[in-house]
Design a protein around this motif. Structure first.
Motif, PDB file in Angstrom:
ATOM      1  N   PRO A 131      -5.561   8.741   3.525  1.00 53.79           N
ATOM      2  CA  PRO A 131      -5.849   7.452   2.815  1.00 53.79           C
ATOM      3  C   PRO A 131      -5.006   6.241   2.461  1.00 53.79           C
ATOM      4  N   VAL A 132      -4.361   5.664   2.820  1.00 52.50           N
ATOM      5  CA  VAL A 132      -3.973   4.644   1.931  1.00 52.50           C
ATOM      6  C   VAL A 132      -4.649   3.989   1.000  1.00 52.50           C
ATOM      7  N   GLN A 133      -3.587   3.492  -0.465  1.00 51.18           N
ATOM      8  CA  GLN A 133      -3.668   3.141  -1.506  1.00 51.18           C
ATOM      9  C   GLN A 133      -3.297   1.731  -1.858  1.00 51.18           C
ATOM     10  N   LYS A 134      -4.560   1.168  -1.566  1.00 53.70           N
ATOM     11  CA  LYS A 134      -3.450  -0.450  -2.538  1.00 53.70           C
ATOM     12  C   LYS A 134      -3.046  -0.482  -3.954  1.00 53.70           C
ATOM     13  N   VAL A 135      -1.492  -0.890  -3.487  1.00 58.51           N
ATOM     14  CA  VAL A 135      -0.906  -0.825  -5.441  1.00 58.51           C
ATOM     15  C   VAL A 135      -0.741  -2.467  -5.593  1.00 58.51           C
ATOM     16  N   TYR A 136      -0.973  -3.071  -5.091  1.00 60.21           N
ATOM     17  CA  TYR A 136       0.393  -4.429  -5.194  1.00 60.21           C
ATOM     18  C   TYR A 136      -0.306  -5.896  -3.469  1.00 60.21           C
ATOM     19  N   GLU A 149       6.721   0.820 -12.501  1.00 61.26           N
ATOM     20  CA  GLU A 149       5.087   1.538 -12.199  1.00 61.26           C
ATOM     21  C   GLU A 149       4.687   2.201 -11.227  1.00 61.26           C
ATOM     22  N   LEU A 150       5.706   2.532  -9.634  1.00 53.62           N
ATOM     23  CA  LEU A 150       4.961   2.869  -8.471  1.00 53.62           C
ATOM     24  C   LEU A 150       5.548   4.680  -8.936  1.00 53.62           C
ATOM     25  N   GLU A 151       4.745   5.641  -8.076  1.00 52.63           N
ATOM     26  CA  GLU A 151       4.899   6.920  -8.064  1.00 52.63           C
ATOM     27  C   GLU A 151       5.861   6.927  -6.715  1.00 52.63           C
ATOM     28  N   THR A 152       6.739   8.384  -6.556  1.00 53.94           N
ATOM     29  CA  THR A 152       7.369   8.555  -5.751  1.00 53.94           C
ATOM     30  C   THR A 152       6.386   8.474  -4.196  1.00 53.94           C
ATOM     31  N   GLY A 153       7.220   7.918  -3.432  1.00 58.26           N
ATOM     32  CA  GLY A 153       7.001   8.574  -2.256  1.00 58.26           C
ATOM     33  C   GLY A 153       6.900   7.266  -0.935  1.00 58.26           C
ATOM     34  N   GLN A 154       6.002   6.804  -0.086  1.00 58.77           N
ATOM     35  CA  GLN A 154       6.843   5.200   0.721  1.00 58.77           C
ATOM     36  C   GLN A 154       5.799   5.010   1.056  1.00 58.77           C
ATOM     37  N   TYR A 155       6.016   3.168   0.675  1.00 64.21           N
ATOM     38  CA  TYR A 155       5.197   1.963   1.200  1.00 64.21           C
ATOM     39  C   TYR A 155       5.298   1.259   1.889  1.00 64.21           C
ATOM     40  N   LYS A 156       4.528   0.966   2.168  1.00 59.83           N
ATOM     41  CA  LYS A 156       4.208  -0.913   3.087  1.00 59.83           C
ATOM     42  C   LYS A 156       4.085  -2.344   3.280  1.00 59.83           C
ATOM     43  N   LEU A 157       4.836  -2.980   2.783  1.00 62.51           N
ATOM     44  CA  LEU A 157       4.766  -4.083   2.498  1.00 62.51           C
ATOM     45  C   LEU A 157       4.142  -5.122   3.423  1.00 62.51           C
ATOM     46  N   THR A 158       3.105  -5.902   2.924  1.00 62.29           N
ATOM     47  CA  THR A 158       2.874  -6.810   4.582  1.00 62.29           C
ATOM     48  C   THR A 158       3.402  -7.946   3.397  1.00 62.29           C
ATOM     49  N   ILE A 159       2.943  -8.918   4.485  1.00 60.13           N
ATOM     50  CA  ILE A 159       3.034 -10.545   4.098  1.00 60.13           C
ATOM     51  C   ILE A 159       2.699 -11.392   5.409  1.00 60.13           C
ATOM     52  N   LYS A 160       1.557 -12.250   4.917  1.00 62.31           N
ATOM     53  CA  LYS A 160       1.094 -13.049   5.750  1.00 62.31           C
ATOM     54  C   LYS A 160       0.638 -14.494   5.148  1.00 62.31           C
ATOM     55  N   ALA A 161       1.555 -15.008   5.962  1.00 66.54           N
ATOM     56  CA  ALA A 161       1.407 -16.559   5.614  1.00 66.54           C
ATOM     57  C   ALA A 161      -0.287 -17.464   7.260  1.00 66.54           C
ATOM     58  N   THR A 162      -0.727 -18.242   6.236  1.00 69.83           N
ATOM     59  CA  THR A 162      -1.949 -18.712   7.037  1.00 69.83           C
ATOM     60  C   THR A 162      -1.826 -20.453   6.570  1.00 69.83           C
ATOM     61  N   ASP A 163      -1.713 -21.180   7.298  1.00 69.55           N
ATOM     62  CA  ASP A 163      -1.688 -22.920   7.532  1.00 69.55           C
ATOM     63  C   ASP A 163      -3.247 -23.192   7.601  1.00 69.55           C
ATOM     64  N   LYS A 164      -3.158 -23.950   6.612  1.00 69.56           N
ATOM     65  CA  LYS A 164      -5.124 -24.072   6.965  1.00 69.56           C
ATOM     66  C   LYS A 164      -5.351 -25.180   7.658  1.00 69.56           C
ATOM     67  N   VAL A 172       0.677  -1.443  -0.046  1.00 63.61           N
ATOM     68  CA  VAL A 172       0.042   0.170   0.407  1.00 63.61           C
ATOM     69  C   VAL A 172       1.080   1.703  -0.092  1.00 63.61           C
ATOM     70  N   LYS A 173       0.592   2.302  -0.352  1.00 64.05           N
ATOM     71  CA  LYS A 173       0.898   3.665  -0.570  1.00 64.05           C
ATOM     72  C   LYS A 173       0.377   4.273   0.909  1.00 64.05           C
ATOM     73  N   LEU A 174       1.307   4.457   1.195  1.00 63.40           N
ATOM     74  CA  LEU A 174       1.050   5.675   2.425  1.00 63.40           C
ATOM     75  C   LEU A 174       0.513   6.719   1.818  1.00 63.40           C
ATOM     76  N   GLY A 175      -0.381   7.693   2.554  1.00 71.34           N
ATOM     77  CA  GLY A 175      -0.967   8.886   3.051  1.00 71.34           C
ATOM     78  C   GLY A 175       0.045   9.660   2.761  1.00 71.34           C
ATOM     79  N   ALA A 176       0.358  11.276   2.833  1.00 70.10           N
ATOM     80  CA  ALA A 176       1.659  11.937   2.529  1.00 70.10           C
ATOM     81  C   ALA A 176       1.376  12.501   4.277  1.00 70.10           C
ATOM     82  N   GLY A 177       0.312  12.231   4.619  1.00 72.18           N
ATOM     83  CA  GLY A 177      -0.269  12.623   6.332  1.00 72.18           C
ATOM     84  C   GLY A 177      -0.888  11.944   7.063  1.00 72.18           C
ATOM     85  N   PRO A 178      -1.484  12.239   7.891  1.00 72.31           N
ATOM     86  CA  PRO A 178      -1.580  11.041   9.167  1.00 72.31           C
ATOM     87  C   PRO A 178      -3.344  10.600   8.816  1.00 72.31           C
TER      88      PRO A 178
END
Length: 562
Positions: free
Chosen positions: A499-504, A530-545, A490-496
């Motif tokens: 809103p965040v924007q999901k990009v991948y 293809e990403l704009e300049t700015g700050q991003y956050k990567l989240t990886i979640k593993a699930t054991d079914k 997600v792309k983080l907003g410039a201010g608190p």
């Protein structure tokens, strides 16, 4: 005859009248003393006085207990400390860096130091404490001499050849001989003379200072003076700092004026610290920031009792000094690091050299990176690193506490999430060996420009993602795991409030990934064009079914695109 003592006041004599008797303390005219509250100035003065009294033990430690063995740099730092906690920490580090066996509870150096002080006070006191005397100082710094030639009563003395020969009478004196003193040399002879006959022996550079007949005409002549080859008055025209009567006889090297001055200067310097320079910096509280370094620590579990701890160090090339030779420029940095317990007991030291050579006119890589991987047991440790630029001499230090995680074999867990600027497979023969190699991949972490945890990528680069998952449950039938790995950027907003924007967004099945259920490796290279300049956050979640209830583990990391 009976004597009478009469006491009169000055007022009685001058006026010729008797002084009236003092009033009784019970007189109704007496006034009671009324206590006044202290002014702000008085309060500050009392506070300063109290502070000075409280500092006294530390001042005594600095000036009396370790005054002879503390370095000038340590003394300067100690004087800048503001609180007793800081001073106490400094004192602990001071002794630790001199401990010959830091992995034991005893500090033999400290115990021997205080034993020497006690001995000096017992044997060398002469109106002043023994530790203040010259003999006391030398004994405290360098210990007992290998040989002592003592003349406690002075008397008749046959001079050695290098002092001119002949017979004279001397003051009490002692000669101490050390076979070797580190940093000074071999066969060190020190002479102490008691010219005042008071028991206070003073260290001298002039062997003739012990000559009690030095100023007596015609007495205590040397061989050259007896043979008429020299006159006693010539002793006082010498320019080498002595009053020896050797005439034109050449002196041995040990009697050379500059040799004696150099030895005299060195003998009063604090003794050399046993640790190497960089190791000493690690264990002291003296910090440097002339060579800034950024440090990133990642954890890759091996077993429940062992974790690969990856220590990545980055230097900015602009902070390094290069030496030009034959159209190429070379910069070299020495690195010394130590992993220790929180009580500073060393466990795993490491030492290495980073060298960069490139054509002089070529544009320099903005960063230089180094990595050390250590296997550690889970727990809390203290990491110390010191780096020194070989060309410029600048130093940089780093200290932090790290928590090596424990892998529970019955729970789904994960390694650190590593963002890399280089992610590639290595040849079979290189698996598990070399810098940046994790298993069969070369993973070079990317560190941030200001915050090491927030790396900056350009849009022309690819984002390398590396993470390991452990302990997926397996199906009893096919012995394969059943789970999923979800990726989200997600792309983080410039201010608190922005809103965040999901990009991948991407999901892959665990059964299709490399590795067994006990260790699943996820590694990807994502283009950032293809990403704009700015700050991003990567989240990886593993699930054991297959676990009941379903288990998940999540890792996150931030990065910037410019």
């Amino acid at each position: 005859m009976r004597q009478v003592l009469v006491y009169i006041t000055l007022g009685t004599v001058l006026s010729g009248q008797q002084t009236p008797p003092p009033q009784s303390s019970t007189s109704s005219s007496s006034k009671e003393t009324i206590a006044k509250p202290k002014t702000e100035k008085q309060k500050k003065r009392d506070e300063a006085k109290l502070k000075k009294e409280l500092e006294t033990p530390y001042k005594r430690w600095l000036n009396e207990e370790v005054g002879y063995i503390i370095s000038d740099e340590e003394r300067k730092v100690f004087k800048t400390l503001q609180t007793d906690d800081e001073r106490q920490t400094f004192i602990e580090n001071f002794w630790l860096r001199r401990d010959p066996t830091p992995d034991t509870e005893e500090n033999e150096y400290r115990e021997e130091h205080y034993r020497r002080i006690a001995y000096a006070n017992d044997r060398f006191a002469s109106g002043i404490p023994g530790w203040k005397t010259d003999r006391g100082r030398i004994y405290i710094e360098y210990g007992p001499p290998d040989e002592i030639d003592s003349h406690p009563s002075g008397g008749t003395y046959e001079r050695p050849y290098e002092e001119g020969g002949g017979s004279t009478s001397t003051y009490p004196f002692e000669q101490w001989r050390y076979r070797y003193i580190e940093g000074i040399g071999t066969n060190i002879i020190l002479e102490f003379v008691d010219t005042t006959m008071s028991g206070e022996y003073r260290l001298t550079m002039d062997p003739s200072e012990k000559d009690a007949l030095l100023y007596v005409p015609g007495a205590g002549l040397t061989m050259a003076e007896q043979m008429g080859l020299s006159d006693k008055t010539a002793r006082f025209t010498r320019t080498d700092g002595t009053h020896l009567g050797t005439g034109s006889m050449p002196l041995p090297e040990s009697m050379n004026e500059f040799t004696r001055i150099e030895q005299y200067a060195k003998i009063f310097n604090p003794p050399a610290i046993k640790y190497k320079d960089l190791e000493a910096v690690v264990t002291s509280s003296i910090k440097y920031n002339l060579l800034p370094l950024k440090v990133l620590v990642d954890y890759i579990p091996l077993t429940g009792a062992s974790v690969l701890t990856s220590i990545t160090i980055q230097f900015d090339t602009k902070d390094m000094q290069f030496k030009d030779k034959d159209n190429s420029s070379t910069a070299t940095i020495n690195i010394y690091g130590r992993m220790s317990t929180m009580s500073r007991r060393p466990l795993a030291p490491f030492e290495d050299l980073v060298s960069v050579t490139q054509p002089t006119e070529m544009q320099q890589n903005p960063h230089q990176i180094y990595q050390k991987i250590l296997p550690l047991q889970p727990g809390r440790y203290r990491l110390n690193i010191v780096a020194q630029d070989v060309v410029g001499g600048n130093k940089g230090t780093y200290e932090t506490a790290i928590d090596v995680p424990r892998m529970d074999e019955d729970t789904l867990t994960a390694s650190s999430l590593i963002l890399a600027d280089k992610l590639e497979k290595v040849p079979t023969k290189s698996i598990g060996t070399g810098m940046f190699v994790l298993g069969g991949s070369k993973v070079r972490p990317k560190l941030g420009l200001t915050d090491p945890l927030v790396p900056t990528f350009s849009r022309a680069e690819k984002l390398g993602i590396y993470i390991e998952f452990y302990n997926f449950e397996t199906d009893d039938t096919n012995h394969k795991p059943d789970g999923a790995i979800d990726y989200e950027i997600v792309k983080l907003g410039a201010g608190p409030n922005d809103p965040v924007q999901k990009v991948y967004e991407y999901t892959e099945a665990v059964k299709d990934m490399q590795g067994a259920a006990s260790r699943v490796v996820a590694e990807h290279l994502l283009p950032l064009g293809e990403l704009e300049t700015g700050q991003y956050k990567l989240t990886i979640k593993a699930t054991d079914k297959l676990r009941s209830p379903v288990q998940t583990v999540t890792r996150t990391a931030s990065f910037t695109v410019n």
